[in-house]
Motif scaffolding. Structure first.
Motif, PDB file in Angstrom:
ATOM      1  N   THR A 170      51.099  15.813 -22.629  1.00  0.00           N
ATOM      2  CA  THR A 170      49.651  15.720 -22.780  1.00  0.00           C
ATOM      3  C   THR A 170      48.993  16.503 -21.652  1.00  0.00           C
ATOM      4  O   THR A 170      49.304  16.275 -20.477  1.00  0.00           O
ATOM      5  N   GLY A 171      48.114  17.438 -21.999  1.00  0.00           N
ATOM      6  CA  GLY A 171      47.332  18.140 -20.983  1.00  0.00           C
ATOM      7  C   GLY A 171      46.206  17.222 -20.541  1.00  0.00           C
ATOM      8  O   GLY A 171      45.604  16.538 -21.361  1.00  0.00           O
ATOM      9  N   LEU A 172      45.936  17.155 -19.246  1.00  0.00           N
ATOM     10  CA  LEU A 172      44.930  16.225 -18.743  1.00  0.00           C
ATOM     11  C   LEU A 172      43.759  16.987 -18.142  1.00  0.00           C
ATOM     12  O   LEU A 172      43.943  18.013 -17.492  1.00  0.00           O
ATOM     13  N   TRP A 173      42.582  16.450 -18.395  1.00  0.00           N
ATOM     14  CA  TRP A 173      41.390  17.030 -17.790  1.00  0.00           C
ATOM     15  C   TRP A 173      41.098  16.220 -16.535  1.00  0.00           C
ATOM     16  O   TRP A 173      40.734  15.056 -16.618  1.00  0.00           O
ATOM     17  N   VAL A 174      41.330  16.809 -15.372  1.00  0.00           N
ATOM     18  CA  VAL A 174      41.186  16.074 -14.110  1.00  0.00           C
ATOM     19  C   VAL A 174      40.116  16.731 -13.255  1.00  0.00           C
ATOM     20  O   VAL A 174      40.195  17.924 -12.963  1.00  0.00           O
ATOM     21  N   SER A 175      39.120  15.975 -12.889  1.00  0.00           N
ATOM     22  CA  SER A 175      38.086  16.483 -11.995  1.00  0.00           C
ATOM     23  C   SER A 175      37.484  15.288 -11.246  1.00  0.00           C
ATOM     24  O   SER A 175      37.194  14.269 -11.872  1.00  0.00           O
ATOM     25  N   PRO A 176      37.289  15.330  -9.932  1.00  0.00           N
ATOM     26  CA  PRO A 176      37.624  16.432  -9.018  1.00  0.00           C
ATOM     27  C   PRO A 176      39.134  16.599  -8.863  1.00  0.00           C
ATOM     28  O   PRO A 176      39.902  15.771  -9.341  1.00  0.00           O
ATOM     29  N   ARG A 177      39.535  17.679  -8.157  1.00  0.00           N
ATOM     30  CA  ARG A 177      40.945  17.978  -7.972  1.00  0.00           C
ATOM     31  C   ARG A 177      41.665  16.782  -7.338  1.00  0.00           C
ATOM     32  O   ARG A 177      41.128  16.102  -6.483  1.00  0.00           O
ATOM     33  N   LEU A 178      42.872  16.547  -7.808  1.00  0.00           N
ATOM     34  CA  LEU A 178      43.667  15.421  -7.293  1.00  0.00           C
ATOM     35  C   LEU A 178      44.248  15.753  -5.933  1.00  0.00           C
ATOM     36  O   LEU A 178      44.987  16.721  -5.791  1.00  0.00           O
ATOM     37  N   ARG A 179      43.928  14.950  -4.940  1.00  0.00           N
ATOM     38  CA  ARG A 179      44.564  15.080  -3.626  1.00  0.00           C
ATOM     39  C   ARG A 179      45.419  13.847  -3.358  1.00  0.00           C
ATOM     40  O   ARG A 179      46.490  13.929  -2.817  1.00  0.00           O
ATOM     41  N   GLN A 180      44.877  12.692  -3.752  1.00  0.00           N
ATOM     42  CA  GLN A 180      45.620  11.444  -3.577  1.00  0.00           C
ATOM     43  C   GLN A 180      45.574  10.674  -4.881  1.00  0.00           C
ATOM     44  O   GLN A 180      44.515  10.568  -5.500  1.00  0.00           O
ATOM     45  N   MET A 181      46.732  10.149  -5.267  1.00  0.00           N
ATOM     46  CA  MET A 181      46.800   9.467  -6.545  1.00  0.00           C
ATOM     47  C   MET A 181      47.252   8.023  -6.340  1.00  0.00           C
ATOM     48  O   MET A 181      48.178   7.756  -5.579  1.00  0.00           O
ATOM     49  N   VAL A 224      53.057  12.056 -13.998  1.00  0.00           N
ATOM     50  CA  VAL A 224      51.914  12.972 -14.096  1.00  0.00           C
ATOM     51  C   VAL A 224      52.200  14.101 -13.115  1.00  0.00           C
ATOM     52  O   VAL A 224      52.750  13.856 -12.032  1.00  0.00           O
ATOM     53  N   GLY A 225      51.857  15.328 -13.490  1.00  0.00           N
ATOM     54  CA  GLY A 225      52.173  16.440 -12.596  1.00  0.00           C
ATOM     55  C   GLY A 225      51.190  17.576 -12.708  1.00  0.00           C
ATOM     56  O   GLY A 225      50.292  17.574 -13.562  1.00  0.00           O
ATOM     57  N   LEU A 226      51.361  18.541 -11.832  1.00  0.00           N
ATOM     58  CA  LEU A 226      50.546  19.757 -11.829  1.00  0.00           C
ATOM     59  C   LEU A 226      51.487  20.933 -12.014  1.00  0.00           C
ATOM     60  O   LEU A 226      52.525  21.022 -11.358  1.00  0.00           O
ATOM     61  N   ILE A 227      51.121  21.836 -12.944  1.00  0.00           N
ATOM     62  CA  ILE A 227      51.931  23.029 -13.185  1.00  0.00           C
ATOM     63  C   ILE A 227      51.116  24.234 -12.768  1.00  0.00           C
ATOM     64  O   ILE A 227      49.929  24.328 -13.126  1.00  0.00           O
ATOM     65  N   ASN A 228      51.745  25.175 -12.024  1.00  0.00           N
ATOM     66  CA  ASN A 228      51.082  26.451 -11.725  1.00  0.00           C
ATOM     67  C   ASN A 228      49.741  26.305 -11.036  1.00  0.00           C
ATOM     68  O   ASN A 228      48.858  27.149 -11.222  1.00  0.00           O
ATOM     69  N   ASN A 229      49.539  25.231 -10.340  1.00  0.00           N
ATOM     70  CA  ASN A 229      48.273  24.993  -9.636  1.00  0.00           C
ATOM     71  C   ASN A 229      47.068  24.881 -10.566  1.00  0.00           C
ATOM     72  O   ASN A 229      45.932  24.947 -10.107  1.00  0.00           O
ATOM     73  N   GLN A 230      47.299  24.739 -11.885  1.00  0.00           N
ATOM     74  CA  GLN A 230      46.123  24.672 -12.746  1.00  0.00           C
ATOM     75  C   GLN A 230      46.174  23.646 -13.871  1.00  0.00           C
ATOM     76  O   GLN A 230      45.144  23.110 -14.252  1.00  0.00           O
ATOM     77  N   LEU A 231      47.371  23.336 -14.383  1.00  0.00           N
ATOM     78  CA  LEU A 231      47.411  22.441 -15.529  1.00  0.00           C
ATOM     79  C   LEU A 231      48.011  21.088 -15.158  1.00  0.00           C
ATOM     80  O   LEU A 231      49.166  21.005 -14.751  1.00  0.00           O
TER      81      LEU A 231
END
Ligand SMILES: [Zn+2]
Ligand SMILES: [Zn+2]
Length: 308
Positions: free
Chosen positions: A226-237, A210-217
């Protein structure tokens, strides 16, 4: 001989696996691939790409024509090719009603922590542009190439490093602090993945990340991704690998919410924790493995003198 206890364990686990796999499937099947929210009046492009009716407008058009370009593949769909799918629309409304139950099924289970393992970074696999802290728990991108021995197991070009131990069976849990990094990928991979040249993170090639691209996706490394809808922002996984069930699940530690589960991952050969801090060379942007005793608390990394 199989004990009754073992049998009950297997049945309970299979039921849990089925529930998780089904809940994950419904969650993903009811998402619009464009806005990542629940599908609203789902429309199918000719290639199978699904999005909301109103999201069709945000798809790119052919440069010299009226056709819609699929964001995930090269197939062009003409207006007459695009079909509404009212059955899927009805299914999505049912899934919406079941959302609270799905959340409970997919919610992070406190018992996972029982399987927490002490993961450290394996310097012999680290790309030479990555700096690894003395305690082998933090990695960041350096400005200069590190002076390390050449190893066949080292990632030659991709900014990646593997973790130890290697997993061959059983259940394992570890936590990664992704901080405020703008780009990263974490998860597991086959021990035998290609480490030479450019690397494509794809489940078909043995990367389940799982990853973050461009600080937004946020994305999962399925094919297509697969695009993921993540909220709140991930800080620790939190990452939970179940080799016996062939699943790896990702959780947002801040509220225990489920991020994504890969099912049917191949466990025929050993798997390794995987880390890729693709971020800029900011000294503050590092990926950290949270310590086992004190999950969630990360001390500032102490890097060896790297002459920067
Ligand atoms: Zn949409
Ligand atoms: Zn397509």
């Amino acid at each position: 001989m199989l004990s009754l206890h073992f049998l009950i364990l297997v049945i309970t686990n299979s039921r849990q696996y089925m529930q998780t796999a089904m809940a994950e499937h419904f969650k993903e099947a009811s998402r619009c691939l464009t806005c990542l929210s629940y599908l609203n009046e789902p429309m199918h492009l000719i290639c199978g790409y699904v999005c909301c009716l109103q999201c069709l407008n945000s798809l790119q058009k052919e440069p010299h024509g009226e056709g819609f370009l699929c964001p995930l593949c090269p197939v062009v769909s003409q207006k007459s090719d695009i079909r509404a799918n009212p059955q899927l629309g009805e299914l999505v409304s049912k899934v919406k009603e079941l959302e609270p139950q799905l959340r409970v099924i997919l919610q992070m289970n406190r018992r996972m922590k029982k399987f927490q393992v002490d993961v450290t970074l394996d310097v012999d696999t680290a790309n030479n542009h990555l700096i690894i802290s003395d305690d082998l728990r933090n990695v960041r991108r350096g400005r200069f190439k590190q002076n390390r021995e050449e190893h066949a197991e080292r990632f030659s070009h991709a900014l990646c490093v593997l973790g130890s131990p290697r997993f061959t069976s059983g259940r394992h849990y570890w936590e990664v602090d992704v901080g405020t990094n703008k780009e990263w990928d974490v998860g597991v991979c086959r021990e035998s993945v290609n480490r030479q040249g450019k690397i494509l993170l794809s489940s078909e090639l043995g990367f389940w990340t799982v990853g973050l691209i461009n600080n937004q996706l946020y994305t999962a490394s399925t094919t297509p991704f697969t695009g993921l809808w993540v909220s709140p922002r991930l800080r620790q996984m939190g990452i939970f690998l179940d080799m016996d069930m062939g699943t790896v699940s990702f959780y947002n530690i801040s509220d225990g919410s489920h991020v994504f589960t890969f099912t049917k991952i191949s466990t025929m050969e050993p798997l390794r924790p995987f880390f890729s801090p693709v971020d800029d060379m900011n000294d503050q942007s590092f990926l950290s493995i949270c310590p086992v005793m004190n999950p969630g608390i990360v001390s500032p990394p102490n890097y060896p003198g790297q002459g920067e």
